[in-house]
Write a protein that holds these residues in place. Structure first.
Motif, mmCIF file in Angstrom:
data_model
loop_
_atom_site.group_PDB
_atom_site.id
_atom_site.type_symbol
_atom_site.label_atom_id
_atom_site.label_comp_id
_atom_site.label_asym_id
_atom_site.label_seq_id
_atom_site.Cartn_x
_atom_site.Cartn_y
_atom_site.Cartn_z
ATOM 1 N N ALA A 158 5.640 12.050 -10.849
ATOM 2 C CA ALA A 158 7.031 11.614 -10.935
ATOM 3 C C ALA A 158 7.953 12.529 -10.160
ATOM 4 N N LEU A 159 7.605 13.801 -10.013
ATOM 5 C CA LEU A 159 8.458 14.725 -9.274
ATOM 6 C C LEU A 159 8.423 14.423 -7.783
ATOM 7 N N ASP A 160 7.276 14.003 -7.264
ATOM 8 C CA ASP A 160 7.207 13.577 -5.860
ATOM 9 C C ASP A 160 8.082 12.355 -5.633
ATOM 10 N N TRP A 161 7.993 11.380 -6.542
ATOM 11 C CA TRP A 161 8.802 10.168 -6.395
ATOM 12 C C TRP A 161 10.284 10.485 -6.486
ATOM 13 N N LEU A 162 10.617 11.429 -7.351
ATOM 14 C CA LEU A 162 12.024 11.776 -7.539
ATOM 15 C C LEU A 162 12.602 12.441 -6.296
ATOM 16 N N THR A 163 11.833 13.305 -5.653
ATOM 17 C CA THR A 163 12.379 14.092 -4.551
ATOM 18 C C THR A 163 12.222 13.440 -3.183
ATOM 19 N N HIS A 164 11.159 12.673 -2.962
ATOM 20 C CA HIS A 164 10.983 12.113 -1.613
ATOM 21 C C HIS A 164 10.276 10.760 -1.615
ATOM 22 N N GLY A 165 10.212 10.096 -2.773
ATOM 23 C CA GLY A 165 9.598 8.770 -2.823
ATOM 24 C C GLY A 165 10.518 7.776 -3.481
ATOM 25 N N GLY A 166 9.953 6.916 -4.318
ATOM 26 C CA GLY A 166 10.723 5.927 -5.058
ATOM 27 C C GLY A 166 10.314 5.955 -6.516
ATOM 28 N N ALA B 292 0.845 -1.190 0.000
ATOM 29 C CA ALA B 292 0.000 0.000 0.000
ATOM 30 C C ALA B 292 0.881 1.241 0.000
ATOM 31 N N ASN B 293 0.825 1.998 -1.086
ATOM 32 C CA ASN B 293 1.611 3.225 -1.214
ATOM 33 C C ASN B 293 3.096 2.946 -0.979
ATOM 34 N N GLY B 294 3.577 1.829 -1.549
ATOM 35 C CA GLY B 294 4.978 1.488 -1.348
ATOM 36 C C GLY B 294 5.601 0.738 -2.515
ATOM 37 N N ILE B 295 4.875 0.583 -3.631
ATOM 38 C CA ILE B 295 5.388 -0.240 -4.732
ATOM 39 C C ILE B 295 6.551 0.429 -5.445
ATOM 40 N N HIS B 296 6.699 1.742 -5.309
ATOM 41 C CA HIS B 296 7.783 2.446 -5.990
ATOM 42 C C HIS B 296 9.047 2.547 -5.135
ATOM 43 N N ASP B 297 8.973 2.121 -3.897
ATOM 44 C CA ASP B 297 10.095 2.240 -2.958
ATOM 45 C C ASP B 297 11.129 1.155 -3.244
ATOM 46 N N PRO B 298 12.340 1.506 -3.680
ATOM 47 C CA PRO B 298 13.321 0.470 -4.062
ATOM 48 C C PRO B 298 13.772 -0.404 -2.908
ATOM 49 N N THR B 299 13.683 0.097 -1.681
ATOM 50 C CA THR B 299 14.118 -0.707 -0.533
ATOM 51 C C THR B 299 12.974 -1.504 0.083
ATOM 52 N N GLY B 300 11.762 -1.323 -0.418
ATOM 53 C CA GLY B 300 10.616 -1.992 0.186
ATOM 54 C C GLY B 300 9.769 -2.733 -0.804
ATOM 55 N N GLY B 301 8.612 -2.134 -1.142
ATOM 56 C CA GLY B 301 7.627 -2.841 -1.954
ATOM 57 C C GLY B 301 8.023 -3.082 -3.388
ATOM 58 N N ALA B 302 9.065 -2.419 -3.890
ATOM 59 C CA ALA B 302 9.438 -2.593 -5.294
ATOM 60 C C ALA B 302 10.080 -3.943 -5.565
ATOM 61 N N ARG B 303 10.525 -4.637 -4.538
ATOM 62 C CA ARG B 303 11.223 -5.919 -4.732
ATOM 63 C C ARG B 303 10.184 -7.031 -4.846
ATOM 64 N N LEU B 304 9.804 -7.333 -6.069
ATOM 65 C CA LEU B 304 8.663 -8.218 -6.295
ATOM 66 C C LEU B 304 8.943 -9.662 -5.922
ATOM 67 N N ALA B 305 10.112 -10.169 -6.240
ATOM 68 C CA ALA B 305 10.400 -11.580 -5.950
ATOM 69 C C ALA B 305 10.297 -11.886 -4.457
ATOM 70 N N PRO B 306 10.893 -11.085 -3.553
ATOM 71 C CA PRO B 306 10.703 -11.358 -2.120
ATOM 72 C C PRO B 306 9.250 -11.264 -1.674
ATOM 73 N N LEU B 307 8.476 -10.361 -2.286
ATOM 74 C CA LEU B 307 7.058 -10.270 -1.927
ATOM 75 C C LEU B 307 6.326 -11.556 -2.282
ATOM 76 N N LEU B 308 6.594 -12.076 -3.465
ATOM 77 C CA LEU B 308 5.931 -13.311 -3.880
ATOM 78 C C LEU B 308 6.363 -14.494 -3.016
ATOM 79 N N ARG B 309 7.589 -14.450 -2.508
ATOM 80 C CA ARG B 309 8.062 -15.555 -1.658
ATOM 81 C C ARG B 309 7.373 -15.575 -0.301
ATOM 82 N N THR B 310 6.686 -14.505 0.083
ATOM 83 C CA THR B 310 5.961 -14.526 1.353
ATOM 84 C C THR B 310 4.701 -15.367 1.272
ATOM 85 N N LEU B 311 4.253 -15.703 0.047
ATOM 86 C CA LEU B 311 2.929 -16.302 -0.127
ATOM 87 C C LEU B 311 2.951 -17.821 -0.077
ATOM 88 N N LYS B 312 1.876 -18.371 0.460
ATOM 89 C CA LYS B 312 1.608 -19.800 0.333
ATOM 90 C C LYS B 312 1.200 -20.101 -1.112
#
Length: 583
Positions: free
Chosen positions: A535-543, A487-507
């Motif tokens: 994109a300017l928000d992501w560039l300056t304080h997001g992902g 939620a509001n974190g898919i663009h964050d390179p250190t968090g939600g953007a890492r798709l493979a680890p997210l999928l590994r959490t699932l049964k």
């Protein structure tokens, strides 16, 4: 296609971006597959991830596959090995063009970057462009003639003969001459792509005044933590000194054509819209002024000028000019028909309050210029001392009625059962877990708050953490979750953007839900879509990862997941994206 039809084969055309569909056709018994190198790489990467999750004894991904043929690009050693490991079949080669048809072909197992040998009825020669004389082994411009096309035809490709096969160095316009030696950008790209932190790369010449003095520029899409010094050292270990690029440029993404070829570099030019943009700040300042005057609620209710003037204590004539200007700019309407903001007035006011603050510091002209100079990893935001007021404004805007409605709808899409375990990665207070626990006290989960503006955890979630129902932190659980929400974190390179680890959490059978904003794809007439300024928000304080829905979908398919549903919200850049592990 003609060859397949003439031999009586059944053809299954699959779009190049539909990796899941292609994988299913291979699993269903396809015997021959025609690919471009980019699609071959994505398919093999996806299959390798799935094989690791499935473990020994899994069904073969392509039980009847005999030939995997690639064209429209080079096959390097790492790609050949990757595909062979994933599907048990090496990559055969094919070279041709729209005008000439197929002219070169070769079986799997050819040396890297080789295109094969001439097909029956095809003659080739290499021509030295300087002397205009034929050269036996090259390098030289590849020319072709055939029974169907007599006379020599210039391909525009620079090539050499090696071990009886033809190796294409690249287009004549992109091949690089340094001193007396030709350098193949494809070879350098292959070496750089073998680095674990590199996701995509393009190498091109930087032309200089004299022959033999061309520079080399490597544009690289790399994982966070991989810098240019590391890439230069990697190139120096594996390439001759004259092949090491002079300049390394880190890119967010490299555009590709519909069939996966690298697109020509974009050339940026100002348009007439730039003049309008120079004045556009006045519209924002006008809206901020109306907010400061306390006029937004009255405007949302459709009040008359005299009432607004009395309520705000403003000079009527000056206020009238402000409101008429706002109407001319499309910020307010003057008609009698029912209107009002597309979002509730309290949510609109919260967004205006946040944008007022962002325009002063985080997304100011000074902040944008600073990020351009330092790069995202060293942007000023990471060093700023954040005040509680900014966090309050951010959470107030991002957690309004619309966000709460999306979380309610998102849980319905997930269809939780009693005792559901939910992993939530969020830049908010844990809204999905809070709603789930309110409906099912037996539910459990894990919460990871990402980003510096996440704010405090909600009180119900805090109580669930104290009771041991919810764990917290960046260490994600593996393989025990029924659902994972970003939620509001898919663009964050250190968090939600890492798709493979997210999928590994699932049964097995678990679902991944993304609740976030995405950049628009633009309008059919070429005008920029509403919301591109995000994109300017992501560039300056997001992902900046997965900026568009198409980019996220491609990333999910590469990671071994299929898109189940995309639910966009009209008049908003928000989407609910539901995915599951591919069948």
């Amino acid at each position: 296609m003609c060859g397949a039809l003439l031999t009586g084969a059944a053809i299954r055309p699959v779009p190049p971006t539909a990796l899941g569909e292609a994988a299913r056709e291979l699993a269903a018994g396809a015997t021959v597959v025609a690919l471009v190198p980019t699609t071959a790489r994505l398919l093999a990467t996806r299959q390798r991830l799935r094989a690791r999750r499935a473990g020994p004894g899994a069904a073969p991904p392509a039980p009847r596959l005999r030939i995997a043929m690639t064209g429209a690009g080079p096959v390097d050693g790492p790609l050949d090995a990757l595909f062979g490991e994933a599907y048990g079949v090496g990559l055969a080669r094919n070279y041709g063009s729209t005008a000439l048809g197929a002219v070169l072909s070769g079986p799997a197992g050819l040396p890297p970057l080789c295109a094969g040998t001439p097909l029956p009825g095809v003659d080739i020669r290499l021509l030295d462009r300087t002397t205009h004389a034929e050269t036996a082994d090259g390098p030289g411009i590849l020319q072709i003639r055939s029974d169907a096309l007599p006379g020599w035809h210039d391909t525009g490709d620079l090539a050499v003969r090696e071990h009886g096969h033809l190796r294409v160095l690249g287009r004549e316009g992109t091949a690089v001459r340094r001193g007396a030696r030709w350098v193949a950008p494809l070879e350098i790209e292959s070496v750089l792509r073998a680095h674990a932190g590199v996701r995509d790369v393009r190498v091109a010449a930087r032309r200089r005044a004299h022959d033999g003095e061309d520079g080399l520029v490597a544009e690289v899409v790399a994982d966070d933590g991989t810098d240019t010094d590391e890439l230069r050292a990697h190139a120096a270990r594996h390439l001759a000194p004259h092949k090491v690029p002079d300049t390394f440029v880190l890119r967010a993404a490299l555009p590709r054509t519909a069939v996966g070829k690298a697109a020509a570099p974009a050339r940026y030019r100002l348009t007439p819209r730039a003049l309008r943009a120079a004045r556009a700040y006045k519209a924002s300042e006008l809206l901020f002024a109306l907010h400061d005057l306390g006029a937004l609620t009255a405007l949302a209710e459709g009040s008359e000028l005299a009432d607004i003037s009395a309520e705000t204590g403003c000079d009527t004539r000056a206020l009238e000019l402000l409101l008429d200007t706002a109407a001319a700019l499309g910020l307010v309407s003057t008609g009698l028909e029912p209107g009002g903001p597309a979002v509730p007035i309290d949510e609109l006011a919260a967004f205006v309050e946040l944008e007022k603050r962002l325009s002063r510091d985080l997304v100011s002209r000074e902040a944008l210029a600073a990020v351009a100079r330092t790069g995202v990893r060293h942007r000023p935001f990471e060093q700023w001392s954040l005040d509680a007021e900014l966090v309050r404004l951010y959470q107030g805007a991002m957690g309004g009625p619309s966000a709460r409605a999306r979380s309610a709808l998102g849980l319905r899409l997930l269809r939780p059962r009693p005792g559901t375990r939910l992993v939530e990665i969020t830049a908010g207070p844990g809204r999905y877990l809070e709603r789930l626990l309110a409906a099912d006290p037996t539910a459990t989960g894990h919460l990871w708050q990402t980003g510096r503006l996440a704010g405090p955890v909600s009180e119900p979630v805090r109580a669930a953490v104290a009771a041991g129902l919810i764990t917290t932190g960046p260490e994600l659980p593996s393989g025990d979750a029924d659902a994972c929400v970003v939620a509001n974190g898919i663009h964050d390179p250190t968090g939600g953007a890492r798709l493979a680890p997210l999928l590994r959490t699932l049964k097995p059978g678990g679902r991944l839900l993304v609740d976030d904003l995405f950049l628009p794809s633009g309008t059919p007439d070429g005008e920029p879509g509403e919301g591109a300024e995000l994109a300017l928000d992501w560039l300056t304080h997001g992902g900046t990862h997965w900026p568009t829905l198409a980019a996220l979908t491609a990333g999910l398919t590469e990671a071994g997941a299929d898109l189940v549903r995309d639910l966009p919200f009209e008049g908003s850049p928000c989407h609910l994206v539901l995915a599951k592990e591919a069948d």
